[in-house]
Design an enzyme around this catalytic site. Structure first.
Site, mmCIF file in Angstrom:
data_model
loop_
_atom_site.group_PDB
_atom_site.id
_atom_site.type_symbol
_atom_site.label_atom_id
_atom_site.label_comp_id
_atom_site.label_asym_id
_atom_site.label_seq_id
_atom_site.Cartn_x
_atom_site.Cartn_y
_atom_site.Cartn_z
ATOM 1 C CG HIS A 398 -2.273 0.609 0.943
ATOM 2 N ND1 HIS A 398 -2.463 1.623 0.034
ATOM 3 C CD2 HIS A 398 -3.498 0.342 1.467
ATOM 4 C CE1 HIS A 398 -3.740 1.969 0.000
ATOM 5 N NE2 HIS A 398 -4.387 1.200 0.852
ATOM 6 N NE ARG A 399 5.925 -0.074 2.405
ATOM 7 C CZ ARG A 399 6.994 -0.758 2.795
ATOM 8 N NH1 ARG A 399 7.743 -0.305 3.785
ATOM 9 N NH2 ARG A 399 7.321 -1.888 2.197
#
Length: 424
Positions: A398-399
């Site tokens: 998700h980064r």
């Protein structure tokens, strides 16, 4: 003039390797480019070629772990004198690394921790108690705190005062595990005696490959990931695969994995945020789809990479896949076969697994898990029919990847598999 043979850096991030065995003995004639020794790295075991021609005058390090750039042998003319400082390290010199050396070439953290565990396990309980007292005295004496180079580096990175860490190594030495335990809990954990071995238990030491798998899975577990899943109607894809098999006759038969690789490559170029590597303070977006294929090998897993999949036909992908899988299972992969991947596919469908979640392959931003194709009843235009269905699960970091981006990518993969003509 004699040539010192140094341990080469065979891939990005390689800091050390383990010499397994020498293929030549001292006094043997050696030709440049001839296999000289076997080297075990974090990713692969391979033969390393000689850098020069001549006679193998001396083997400085017969086996074991060696840092990149260290002299391991000397090749020269017959009868040529070898410098006296080229010799095999022994005793404590072979195990310890000075602070300066640690800064110049830091060994892999997992390897250093294994060595420290071995040193700790050899200490008697009375020595451990003395170590705790010595560590407490370190904080108030103003002298130099006894700590391994790796422990000092971790402490610097995490802003931890070594004087507040209770050392559990020999003579109160602070080791990496002590610092990590302090960082996690805010206080040193009590020393627990290792449990006595149970009778009949077989203990297998971790190979370099298993240590690497353990380290990388631990890294992956720290990433904030999310999963997305879809179910694909594989009717058209199976028809296409059958036609390709018939076309190529006795050649390499394309598989569903090859078709999935091709459509993923096409979708990756449409959604470059998924074809990416997360680098801590930056995300690298790649213009070509270099797709890793997870391959099970004895006692481990490797991920050889097929370069430029978007430019290859399904037949070319099938040939490349067959080649790397064969070499992987024969233990013949080279370091270059494992580098440059931007995305990974893991397929357990051949084992009858319908659905699973693949663990991220850092620093890659995403990995696709492919399940088996099963006949399932579904509703089509108000009628219940049986169709071949396959489940795909995408794991994203998700980064680097947002949920909508991952969903759009997976939606395109589904569309391309259900209508392969859209991707070809």
């Amino acid at each position: 003039m004699a040539t010192e043979i140094k341990l080469p850096r065979l891939g990005q991030g390689m800091e050390s390797g383990t010499i397994v065995k020498w293929l030549k003995s001292e006094g043997d004639k050696v030709e440049k480019g001839e296999p000289l020794y076997e080297l075990d790295t974090d990713k692969v075991t391979q033969e390393v070629e000689a850098d020069a021609s001549g006679v193998l005058l001396k083997i400085a390090i017969t086996e074991g772990e060696v840092e990149v750039g260290k002299t391991i042998a000397v090749i020269g003319e017959q009868g040529e004198e070898v410098a006296t400082d080229v010799q095999e390290p022994s005793g404590e010199a072979a195990r310890e690394v000075s602070d300066d050396e640690q800064e110049e070439g830091t060994p892999a953290r997992a390897r250093e921790q294994e060595r420290e565990r071995g040193r700790r396990a050899s200490a008697e309980p009375s020595e451990q108690a003395a170590a705790m007292r010595a560590s407490a005295e370190n904080g108030g004496g103003g002298g130099r705190i006894k700590a391994s180079p790796l422990a000092r580096r971790i402490a610097r990175e995490r802003g931890i005062d070594l004087s507040a860490v209770a050392g559990t190594g020999p003579e109160g030495r602070v080791v990496a595990e002590d610092v990590e335990r302090t960082a996690a809990s805010g206080a040193p954990a009590p020393i627990a005696a290792p449990p006595a071995p149970t009778e009949g238990v077989e203990v297998e030491q971790l190979s370099s490959m298993r240590k690497t798998i353990a380290r990388r899975l631990t890294e992956a577990w720290q990433a904030p990931v999310f999963q997305l899943g879809v179910t694909v109607d594989m009717g058209r894809a199976l028809e296409l695969r059958q036609r390709l098999v018939e076309m190529h006759g006795n050649g390499v038969k394309p598989t569903i994995s090859d078709l999935v690789t091709k459509v993923c490559a096409t979708a990756l170029l449409r959604h470059r945020a998924v074809n990416a590597l997360y680098r801590g303070d930056a995300v690298e977006l790649y213009p070509t789809a270099n797709i890793g294929i997870a391959v099970a090998v004895p006692n481990g897993l490797v991920v050889p990479v097929i370069q430029g999949c978007e430019r290859k036909s399904i037949a070319e992908i099938a040939a490349a896949r067959a080649s790397v899988v064969e070499r992987a299972r024969a233990g013949k992969l080279q370091q270059a076969d494992l580098e440059g991947g931007t995305f990974t596919i893991s397929n357990l469908g051949m084992f009858g697994i319908e659905r699973f979640i693949a663990v991220l392959n850092p620093p890659q931003a995403a990995i696709l898990a492919v399940g088996s194709t099963e006949e399932k009843p579904v509703v089509v235009e108000g009628e219940v029919v049986v169709r071949p269905r396959m489940e795909l699960t995408l794991t994203c970091d998700h980064r680097a990847v947002d949920g909508a981006t991952g969903a759009e990518f997976l939606g395109d993969v589904k569309a391309f598999l259900e209508e392969p003509g859209l991707a070809l």
